[in-house]
Scaffold this motif. Structure first.
Motif, mmCIF file in Angstrom:
data_model
loop_
_atom_site.group_PDB
_atom_site.id
_atom_site.type_symbol
_atom_site.label_atom_id
_atom_site.label_comp_id
_atom_site.label_asym_id
_atom_site.label_seq_id
_atom_site.Cartn_x
_atom_site.Cartn_y
_atom_site.Cartn_z
ATOM 1 N N VAL A 180 96.659 22.565 -7.247
ATOM 2 C CA VAL A 180 98.100 22.477 -7.035
ATOM 3 C C VAL A 180 98.760 21.917 -8.289
ATOM 4 C CG1 VAL A 180 99.911 21.440 -5.617
ATOM 5 C CG2 VAL A 180 97.722 22.119 -4.575
ATOM 6 N N GLY A 181 99.728 22.655 -8.842
ATOM 7 C CA GLY A 181 100.513 22.162 -9.964
ATOM 8 C C GLY A 181 99.877 22.262 -11.334
ATOM 9 N N LYS A 182 98.675 22.799 -11.449
ATOM 10 C CA LYS A 182 98.010 22.915 -12.756
ATOM 11 C C LYS A 182 97.799 24.368 -13.153
ATOM 12 C CE LYS A 182 96.848 18.486 -13.524
ATOM 13 N NZ LYS A 182 98.037 17.683 -13.406
ATOM 14 N N GLY A 183 98.317 25.295 -12.393
ATOM 15 C CA GLY A 183 98.088 26.708 -12.659
ATOM 16 C C GLY A 183 97.053 27.265 -11.703
ATOM 17 N N MET A 184 96.871 28.551 -11.757
ATOM 18 C CA MET A 184 95.926 29.211 -10.864
ATOM 19 C C MET A 184 94.532 29.227 -11.475
ATOM 20 S SD MET A 184 98.294 32.335 -9.360
ATOM 21 C CE MET A 184 97.087 33.497 -9.770
ATOM 22 N N THR A 215 79.335 30.516 -5.301
ATOM 23 C CA THR A 215 80.130 31.574 -5.916
ATOM 24 C C THR A 215 81.506 31.018 -6.262
ATOM 25 O OG1 THR A 215 80.898 32.340 -3.753
ATOM 26 C CG2 THR A 215 78.930 33.415 -4.668
ATOM 27 N N VAL A 216 82.175 31.700 -7.158
ATOM 28 C CA VAL A 216 83.505 31.289 -7.596
ATOM 29 C C VAL A 216 84.443 31.225 -6.395
ATOM 30 C CG1 VAL A 216 85.498 32.048 -8.956
ATOM 31 C CG2 VAL A 216 83.203 32.222 -9.908
ATOM 32 N N CYS A 217 85.242 30.168 -6.316
ATOM 33 C CA CYS A 217 86.242 30.060 -5.250
ATOM 34 C C CYS A 217 87.222 31.213 -5.374
ATOM 35 C CB CYS A 217 86.980 28.728 -5.344
ATOM 36 S SG CYS A 217 85.975 27.319 -4.872
ATOM 37 N N LYS A 218 87.463 31.887 -4.259
ATOM 38 C CA LYS A 218 88.312 33.077 -4.268
ATOM 39 C C LYS A 218 89.797 32.760 -4.223
ATOM 40 C CE LYS A 218 84.727 35.808 -2.153
ATOM 41 N NZ LYS A 218 84.206 36.427 -0.974
ATOM 42 N N ASP A 219 90.163 31.603 -3.666
ATOM 43 C CA ASP A 219 91.567 31.236 -3.541
ATOM 44 C C ASP A 219 92.073 30.730 -4.890
ATOM 45 O OD1 ASP A 219 94.071 30.235 -3.001
ATOM 46 O OD2 ASP A 219 93.478 29.226 -1.166
ATOM 47 N N LYS A 220 92.869 31.525 -5.559
ATOM 48 C CA LYS A 220 93.357 31.192 -6.902
ATOM 49 C C LYS A 220 94.309 29.999 -6.908
ATOM 50 C CE LYS A 220 91.645 34.955 -8.955
ATOM 51 N NZ LYS A 220 90.508 34.862 -9.797
ATOM 52 N N LEU A 221 94.845 29.612 -5.736
ATOM 53 C CA LEU A 221 95.864 28.567 -5.669
ATOM 54 C C LEU A 221 95.301 27.192 -5.313
ATOM 55 C CD1 LEU A 221 98.666 30.627 -3.911
ATOM 56 C CD2 LEU A 221 98.408 30.127 -6.341
#
Length: 138
Positions: free
Chosen positions: A70-74, A61-67
């Motif tokens: 690092v450094g390329k956007g969410m 499933t899609v990773c839930k942590d949007k962050l």
């Protein structure tokens, strides 16, 4: 002299969409080398979609942590992050990944998105380095 990489990272060539076991590692770097495009695209992006699962052969499933990147956007709602690259090809893009909140297995599906031109296409190759090992040596 500090030797933070020695015995603290695992580096491997990476095939897009293959599950990797991130257990014991808190971060990673996915290096993506963009090939030479055909069809003279007007713009190009290196795109990575991140998915996760508790088992290697389960339903990802899609990773839930949007962050995670690092450094390329969410990550967007589809688990994707994309960056602009040179339309001549040859760009090397490093996606720094914070894997702390991810499940045991993660997949990174790499693509090159070409727009404009005459049926443009491009390929990419990747390597994965997992770091921040919780046990030394790796």
């Amino acid at each position: 002299m500090k030797r933070e990489l020695i015995e603290n990272v695992r580096v491997t060539p990476y095939t897009s969409g293959t599950a990797f076991d991130r257990e014991g590692f808190l971060s990673g770097v996915l290096g993506v080398l963009i090939g030479t495009p055909s069809g003279s695209p007007e713009t190009m992006q290196a795109k990575v979609v991140l998915t996760e699962c508790d088992t290697e052969d389960g339903t990802f499933t899609v990773c839930k942590d949007k962050l995670i990147p690092v450094g390329k956007g969410m990550l967007d709602d589809d688990g994707a992050v994309a960056v602009e690259v040179d339309t001549a090809g040859g760009s090397l893009v490093n996606f720094d990944l914070d894997l702390l909140g991810c499940k045991k297995y993660v997949k990174a599906t790499v693509s090159v998105v070409c727009t404009g031109g005459s049926s443009p296409s491009c390929t990419a190759t990747a390597a994965l380095a997992l770091g921040d090992a919780d046990e030394v040596p790796v």
